[in-house]
Design an enzyme around this catalytic site. Structure first.
Site, PDB file in Angstrom:
ATOM      1  N   GLY A  71      31.679 -31.338  -3.172  1.00 57.19           N
ATOM      2  CA  GLY A  71      32.003 -31.596  -1.764  1.00 57.19           C
ATOM      3  C   GLY A  71      30.711 -31.792  -1.024  1.00 57.19           C
ATOM      4  O   GLY A  71      29.792 -30.978  -1.175  1.00 57.19           O
TER       5      GLY A  71
ATOM      6  N   CYS B 141      40.817 -26.823  -4.218  1.00 56.73           N
ATOM      7  CA  CYS B 141      40.655 -28.229  -3.855  1.00 56.73           C
ATOM      8  C   CYS B 141      41.994 -28.879  -3.507  1.00 56.73           C
ATOM      9  O   CYS B 141      42.117 -30.106  -3.518  1.00 56.73           O
ATOM     10  CB  CYS B 141      39.954 -29.012  -4.973  1.00 56.73           C
TER      11      CYS B 141
END
Lengths: 162, 297
Positions: free
Chosen positions: B199, B228
């Site tokens: 990320g 996620c």
């Protein structure tokens, strides 16, 4: 050898041929629209200046490179923006990117539709995907921005270099 | 300006033309040099155009998330100033482990938490990175590259794929684990288990946050979240997969478990740095971590 493995695994992931150098940006970037009458920053934001109000968003080229926008973070009305400084963010592909303001001024309106429908930035980057409306504090800043032709050339050069 | 004593490690990096010549470097002039351990012993190092990357390597340390986050933001602000005056001469890499923590991205949904956000079982941070909720903890190696993509490829998709490539190569070359990407699901997978999460945040083409690789991580904290945001797949670690492939059950213990975990982390760390340099064509220059900790940086 390493190059072939990298190219092959990436190509498999993206279903591209390995005959050419792999790249991940869609070919449609060649056909990104650029509108006359707008001004453009080299960080891929546009400004539409009408009377005393400037509307700001990100360009078709920008949204095309980002991919599907899943989240937009915008400031509050009444705040201010400064030229070339971040005022918000867009998230796509697990990457969140700053949006920079092409001009300085006071934020008078924010597009509230984008919190529910961030995809408007992809589907309509110059109209429904507008982000903020600003009362410019220094209208001469608009002069240093690019016009449509200049911006088109800028995008072509930037893409060719990468 | 940060000035400190450092040692430079240069890895053999053959030309990798996938990242096109941005004009700032000429890959055809790059010489094939032997792997060296000290800059001064090989004059060819100065002649190559490999970009320098300052590395703050704390891979055996377990750092609070807030501290590492603060370091990143501080480095990003300094780098932005250098970028504005065209003097951004090196990238940055921070390597470490975290104390147990959950982190959220900009668009993270509370629906992916199996606990009340107001009363989390571990410290919880809302960050400015992309992606959904994830867990960080000991046994997981974090790579925080702060990369100026103007010196790589100004393409976020490419950058994510390149980060995945680093991990895929580590898992394959060092652990013989067949790792892969999944279309539309950023990260690195072995079968249907995610071993590495990614990320990032980008500001003026400067990236931060990064990737987390489960080496010997205790995976149980992942059960309190939908990692996620992906419901129908699981999370794995190198240790777990190696045990499975050796026919060991997850509960078979050995008295020197901690030693084995330590060795796995050492091996994974070395491989990560090597593959990172190769994928991004960088030369690591190890910096003293006291620079990050000192108030006057």
């Amino acid at each position: 050898m390493a190059l072939r493995i990298w190219a092959s695994s990436t190509a498999n992931a993206l279903k591209l041929s390995t005959a050419t150098r792999p790249h991940f940006s869609p070919l449609s970037r060649c056909f990104s629209s650029v509108l006359d009458g707008f001004k453009y920053a080299n960080s891929h934001e546009w400004v539409k200046h009408e009377r005393s109000l400037a509307t700001i968003g990100i360009t078709d080229h920008a949204q095309d490179h980002l991919g599907e926008v899943v989240f937009v973070d915008l400031p509050e009305t009444g705040g201010s923006v400064t030229k070339a400084t971040g005022f918000g963010a867009v998230e796509s592909v697990k990457a969140t990117s700053d949006i920079n303001s092409p001009i300085s001024g006071e934020i008078v309106e924010v597009n509230s539709k984008l919190s529910e429908t961030p995809g408007l930035i992809n589907s309509s980057p110059y109209e429904d995907g507008w982000m903020i409306k600003v009362k410019p504090s220094n209208p001469s800043e608009l002069e240093s921005l690019m016009g449509a032709k200049e911006y088109t050339k800028f995008c072509e050069e930037e893409d060719a270099a990468h | 300006m940060i000035v400190a004593s450092y040692s430079c490690l240069s890895y053999l990096i053959p030309p990798w033309p996938i990242r096109s010549n941005s004009g700032r470097r000429n890959t055809s002039r790059r010489a094939a040099v032997s792997q060296i351990t000290s800059a001064e012993s090989n004059p060819l190092v100065q002649q190559t155009n490999i970009r320098r990357c300052n590395c703050y390597d704390m891979y055996k340390e377990v750092i609070p998330f807030s501290e590492a986050w603060s370091w990143q933001k501080s480095i990003v602000e300094k780098r932005k100033t250098l970028i504005d005056i065209n003097e951004d001469c090196s990238d940055t890499l921070i390597v470490l482990q975290h104390q147990p923590v959950y982190t959220l991205g900009t668009a993270s949904s509370e629906n992916n938490l199996n606990f009340d956000i107001k009363d989390p079982p571990l410290p919880l941070y809302q960050t400015e990175r992309g992606g959904e909720v994830t867990y960080h903890g000991p046994g997981q190696l974090l790579l925080y590259p702060i990369m100026n993509l103007r010196f790589q490829k100004m393409d976020l998709h490419w950058y994510m794929r390149a980060l995945e490539e680093v991990v895929i190569r580590v898992l394959s070359s060092t652990f013989s684990l067949k790792a892969s990407r999944v279309d539309g699901l950023t990260g690195v997978w072995v079968g249907d288990k995610k071993l590495a999460a990614i990320g990032i945040r980008v500001s003026k083409w400067l990236t931060y946050h990064g990737l987390a690789l489960n080496v010997s991580t205790d995976l149980s904290p992942f059960s309190r979240i939908i990692p996620c945001g992906i419901k129908d797949r699981g999370v794995g670690s190198i240790k777990e997969l190696l045990r499975e492939s050796n026919g060991l059950s997850s509960t078979s213990g050995y008295h020197d478990d901690n030693d084995d975990d330590g060795k796995l982390i050492d091996i994974a760390h070395e491989s990560l740095l090597k593959e990172f340099c190769e994928v991004f064509q960088l030369e690591l220059c190890h910096q003293s971590v006291s620079i990050l900790r000192s108030p006057d940086k």
